[in-house]
Design a protein around this motif. Structure first.
Motif, PDB file in Angstrom:
ATOM      1  N   GLU A  62       0.830  -1.206   0.000  1.00 12.64           N
ATOM      2  CA  GLU A  62       0.000   0.000   0.000  1.00 12.64           C
ATOM      3  C   GLU A  62       0.864   1.255   0.000  1.00 12.64           C
ATOM      4  O   GLU A  62       0.583   2.219  -0.714  1.00 12.64           O
ATOM      5  N   LYS A  63       1.919   1.229   0.797  1.00 16.01           N
ATOM      6  CA  LYS A  63       2.813   2.390   0.885  1.00 16.01           C
ATOM      7  C   LYS A  63       3.475   2.658  -0.466  1.00 16.01           C
ATOM      8  O   LYS A  63       3.606   3.809  -0.877  1.00 16.01           O
ATOM      9  N   ARG A  77       2.262   1.910  -3.430  1.00 14.55           N
ATOM     10  CA  ARG A  77       1.248   2.457  -4.333  1.00 14.55           C
ATOM     11  C   ARG A  77       1.025   3.941  -4.070  1.00 14.55           C
ATOM     12  O   ARG A  77       0.928   4.730  -4.999  1.00 14.55           O
ATOM     13  N   ARG A  78       0.934   4.303  -2.816  1.00 11.12           N
ATOM     14  CA  ARG A  78       0.722   5.714  -2.475  1.00 11.12           C
ATOM     15  C   ARG A  78       1.918   6.565  -2.895  1.00 11.12           C
ATOM     16  O   ARG A  78       1.765   7.680  -3.391  1.00 11.12           O
ATOM     17  N   SER A 130       1.824   6.897  -6.615  1.00 14.18           N
ATOM     18  CA  SER A 130       0.781   7.840  -6.966  1.00 14.18           C
ATOM     19  C   SER A 130       1.252   9.273  -6.750  1.00 14.18           C
ATOM     20  O   SER A 130       1.043  10.154  -7.594  1.00 14.18           O
ATOM     21  N   GLU A 188      -5.332   4.681  -8.547  1.00 14.22           N
ATOM     22  CA  GLU A 188      -6.405   5.102  -7.644  1.00 14.22           C
ATOM     23  C   GLU A 188      -7.508   4.049  -7.581  1.00 14.22           C
ATOM     24  O   GLU A 188      -8.092   3.820  -6.523  1.00 14.22           O
ATOM     25  N   LEU A 208      -6.576   1.193  -5.231  1.00 18.10           N
ATOM     26  CA  LEU A 208      -6.447   1.488  -3.795  1.00 18.10           C
ATOM     27  C   LEU A 208      -7.687   1.160  -3.055  1.00 18.10           C
ATOM     28  O   LEU A 208      -8.715   1.064  -3.153  1.00 18.10           O
TER      29      LEU A 208
END
Length: 68
Positions: A2-3, A5-6, A9, A65, A68
């Motif tokens: 997740e980190k 991906r953020r 992004s 997005e 997520l």
């Protein structure tokens, strides 16, 4: 995961900002009566490339997005 991906992004969003700034520098050349035809043509080609890059980055951001 997740980190990552953020972070990706955020990096893509930063890239979009840079591309937008480049676009804003090219547009006055295209509309200037003082710019030579050669400079306007070069600016037009650069703008086309820039807009294609922007679309590609926007697609990547959109996909990220959605995931997520």
């Amino acid at each position: 995961m997740e980190k990552i991906r953020r972070q990706t992004s955020a990096e893509l969003e930063t890239t979009l900002i840079v591309l937008h700034r480049r676009e804003m520098r090219l547009r006055p050349i295209l509309s200037s009566a003082l710019a030579s035809p050669e400079n306007r043509q070069e600016a037009s080609l650069q703008l086309e490339t820039l807009l294609q890059e922007t679309r590609e980055i926007e697609d990547k951001v959109s996909k990220l997005e959605k995931s997520l």
